[in-house]
Write an enzyme that holds these catalytic residues in place. Structure first.
Site, PDB file in Angstrom:
ATOM      1  N   GLU A 164       0.834  -1.206   0.000  1.00 32.31           N
ATOM      2  CA  GLU A 164       0.000   0.000   0.000  1.00 32.31           C
ATOM      3  C   GLU A 164       0.871   1.259   0.000  1.00 32.31           C
ATOM      4  O   GLU A 164       0.561   2.241  -0.680  1.00 32.31           O
ATOM      5  CB  GLU A 164      -0.950   0.005   1.203  1.00 32.31           C
ATOM      6  CG  GLU A 164      -2.060  -1.037   1.124  1.00 32.31           C
ATOM      7  CD  GLU A 164      -1.606  -2.427   1.519  1.00 32.31           C
ATOM      8  OE1 GLU A 164      -0.459  -2.583   1.998  1.00 32.31           O
ATOM      9  OE2 GLU A 164      -2.389  -3.384   1.349  1.00 32.31           O
ATOM     10  N   HIS A 215     -11.748  -6.186   8.019  1.00 32.34           N
ATOM     11  CA  HIS A 215     -12.422  -5.892   6.748  1.00 32.34           C
ATOM     12  C   HIS A 215     -13.685  -5.064   6.993  1.00 32.34           C
ATOM     13  O   HIS A 215     -14.632  -5.139   6.228  1.00 32.34           O
ATOM     14  CB  HIS A 215     -12.826  -7.185   6.022  1.00 32.34           C
ATOM     15  CG  HIS A 215     -11.694  -8.101   5.730  1.00 32.34           C
ATOM     16  ND1 HIS A 215     -11.185  -8.976   6.665  1.00 32.34           N
ATOM     17  CD2 HIS A 215     -10.958  -8.279   4.611  1.00 32.34           C
ATOM     18  CE1 HIS A 215     -10.183  -9.651   6.129  1.00 32.34           C
ATOM     19  NE2 HIS A 215     -10.013  -9.247   4.893  1.00 32.34           N
TER      20      HIS A 215
END
Lengths: 337, 363
Positions: A60, A129
């Site tokens: 990321e 998540h």
């Protein structure tokens, strides 16, 4: 006009951008060949080629760093972070580089880039998540933070985000990708079919950043929400029997303060609803702003309905998730105050 | 090729001759220009360091001992290439004749500061000189250099990027992320580790420098790694030219370790005597880069002591003039840009918060 769910609307936005502007490109983990784990970039590599839509390493920080360099060069990168929960390795890049570049360089360099990330719970994703990290971006000056609540806005806001000359965090409420969800998890799944906000133009259009939508008008209270919580709020307002005005903020930075003030001054009550943990959440900022600017119009304490101050728990998803019942209770408390 | 990261590429030998296959065969004019950029950097550093001692600014960092790197690379690369520098790359700007007065104004954060009073002294930004915005965060622009290079390739442009990171900062994830991206996308970028052996008070061993070389890290990413004598203007030039040619012909990135020595303190805020022998710099076996280039061109017969002293005297007065001009505008706290600048450039267009806050401050 075409019926689109939110995934199709976002895909359509990206398709329009890649078609119209040769300086746009999109990349991220599983974004290219596969089309993204939520299918938002499906078909784009095939249509626009591997230099416009491509896969990246699981990195990321590297993804966002590369996007900043591309944006500084003059491109308009649109990157996907697979889940907002995984954006933290890129946080240094966003805070220390993207957000400050224009300022610290005296306007010599800037980073017009968009970082898309699915966020929020209600999908049994557990604590990795499901999170809603909007407050940690809203706090960083130099970043804009946008959160759509329906397919029409998703497309219009994404195009506006990419056209914007500042870095934009674009958080997509993944629980409502395929259909609106009002927080009643025991009811059968709804789709976007036949929803007015799922009628989306196929071509280019924008929904401006910093302009809230009054989803329903009301006289007795104002509910401030964004993302999935707009739908939860609508259900909670119905359950409460309170004649409440519902405002979908659509972007929290820039924030449409005028619409908020006008509404609370009219109704005299304010309930803030978000899925992120309450303490230090964006609701705290909203509450402070309303108190500072509407104090003499308030007839009840401002209420905040939010996720609890725990990590997002798997088995206790529906105990954590701020559903319509909690919102309705808060509205009734506000009426009784 | 796999041996290169473990050796040390040099051109200038201990006697001052240019020898071996890496000799870039530079013209006399280029060599003198390189020496001038290095000497100007040193003159400027010394002057500004003294001004800090006099309280005329808040902070300063010298490049002493590392001047060959920025000077040679700045001159070897094209005007449109972009450098993502560390804070010890002043000689890049000196070689490209960046106006000294603008440097001084930035260091004083005065009314004419090109960065509008927003940055710590020496964290320059000079787009037109191929010098990306510096920041106090180390390492966090290494990946942006790769992205910038990818963008150039995306646009079928011939521009390349060059980035620098310190030996200590190679321990950050940014270093490894950038190498991965540079390798995976074959980006036209030159990635440099400036191994000056000191990260404030800790030696390069704390970044793994005793276990292997920094150049050797390239091999695991499938990239060539060159280990260069960073105090050798000619070797730095040759390696940079080699890597630039590789990048411009779409053969990908190169990792270059520039082996040098931070001869001065980290900054005006530390005393090296507290963590290393005070005379360590004098014993550095690869010597002073300025003296080595001077020795070389003296041996070539194009330079002598008289010319050298005259050049130093000339540069000294150039620096003094620039400082005087900056002082006339104002040193730190005596002059500053309009406070309006505090609220500008946060966003392309200020939002209501900034407009309100500016009003609250009464401007």
């Amino acid at each position: 006009m075409t019926q689109m769910n939110m995934i199709q609307a976002l895909n359509s936005a990206l398709d329009v951008l890649l078609t119209d502007d040769p300086d746009t490109l999109t990349f991220g983990q599983d974004v290219g060949y596969f089309g993204g784990v939520f299918r938002v970039t499906e078909g784009l590599q095939k249509k626009h080629g591997v230099t416009r839509c491509f896969d990246t390493p699981i990195s990321e920080g590297g993804i966002v760093a590369a996007a900043i360099g591309m944006a500084a060069y003059g491109l308009r990168p649109i990157v996907e972070i697979q889940f907002a929960d995984y954006i933290l390795p890129a946080y240094d890049q966003l805070v220390s580089e993207a957000a400050r570049l224009r300022y610290r360089s005296g306007g010599q360099f800037w980073a017009p880039m968009t970082v898309r990330a699915p966020y929020g719970g209600g999908i049994f994703g557990g604590q990795t998540h499901s999170q809603s990290p909007e407050a940690i971006f809203a706090h960083i000056t130099g970043l804009k933070t946008v959160i759509p609540s329906n397919p029409y806005d998703a497309k219009g806001l994404l195009i506006a985000a990419v056209e914007d000359d500042d870095p934009v965090i674009f958080l997509e409420p993944k629980r409502i990708y395929n259909g609106p969800f009002d927080g009643r998890q025991n009811q059968s799944l709804r789709t976007w079919a036949n929803e007015a906000t799922a009628e989306v133009p196929e071509g280019r259009f924008t929904v401006p950043l910093g302009k809230a939508a009054v989803v329903r008008e009301g006289r007795e209270a104002t509910v401030l929400a964004y993302g999935t919580m707009v739908h939860v709020a609508a259900a909670g307002i119905n359950d409460s029997g309170v004649n409440a005005e519902l405002i979908d903020l659509r972007s929290i930075v820039p924030l449409d303060i005028d619409t908020i003030i006008a509404s609370v001054r009219k109704t005299g009550r304010c309930v803030i609803l978000h899925e992120a943990s309450r303490f230090g959440g964006f609701g705290g900022e909203l509450s402070a702003l309303v108190q500072e600017r509407c104090f003499h119009h308030l007839r009840a304490p401002i209420e905040r309905v939010a996720g609890w101050d725990t990590p997002y728990p798997h088995a206790f998803e529906w105990d954590y998730f701020p559903g319509p019942t909690r919102l309705a209770d808060a509205l009734r408390r506000a009426m009784e105050a | 090729m796999r041996d290169l990261p473990y050796g040390l590429i040099r051109v200038l030998d201990d006697g001052g001759d240019a020898v071996g296959p890496w000799n870039p065969n530079l013209s006399a004019e280029v060599l003198v220009a390189g020496l001038r950029a290095m000497l100007l950097t040193r003159a400027f550093d010394d002057r500004m360091f003294r001004l800090h001692r006099q309280g005329k600014t808040s902070f300063y960092m010298k490049s002493t001992g590392e001047e060959a790197i920025g000077a040679a690379q700045s001159m070897a690369l094209d005007a449109n290439d972009m450098s993502f520098p560390t804070y010890r790359m002043l000689s890049w700007l000196m070689a490209r004749e960046y106006p000294l007065e603008d440097l001084v104004n930035q260091i004083f954060s005065n009314a004419n500061d090109p960065l509008k009073g927003r940055q710590l002294p020496i964290l320059y930004s000079a787009r037109d000189y191929g010098f990306y915005s510096l920041s106090g965060n180390v390492g966090s622009r290494f990946g942006a250099a790769v992205g910038w290079a990818m963008a150039s390739a995306f646009k079928h442009d011939t521009k390349i990027a060059i980035a620098h990171i310190g030996d200590g900062t190679t321990a950050e994830g940014d270093f490894h992320e950038a190498l991965t991206f540079a390798s995976v996308y074959r980006a036209p970028v030159i990635l440099c580790v400036v191994n000056n052996q000191w990260a404030i008070s800790t030696y390069s061993g704390f970044a793994g420098g005793e276990s292997t070389t920094f150049a050797a890290k390239a091999l695991a990413y499938g990239l060539p790694g060159l280990r260069i004598d960073g105090n050798d203007f000619l070797a730095v030039w040759a390696a940079t030219e080699w890597a630039a040619e590789r990048a411009r012909t779409n053969n990908g990135a190169t990792l270059i370790e520039l082996f040098t020595y931070r001869a001065a303190a980290h900054s005006t805020s530390d005393d090296p005597g507290k963590y290393r022998p005070v005379d360590e710099a004098a014993h550095w076996p690869l010597g002073d880069p300025v003296e080595r280039l001077r020795g070389h061109i003296t041996r070539l017969g194009i330079w002598d002591d008289t010319k050298h002293e005259a050049l130093i005297a000339g540069l000294d007065s150039t620096v003094r003039l620039a400082v005087k001009a900056g002082e006339a505008i104002g040193t730190l706290g005596k002059s500053k840009p309009s406070v309006k600048e505090m609220f500008e450039d946060v966003f392309a267009t200020p939002d209501w918060r900034l407009i309100e806050q500016r009003r609250e401050l009464g401007i």
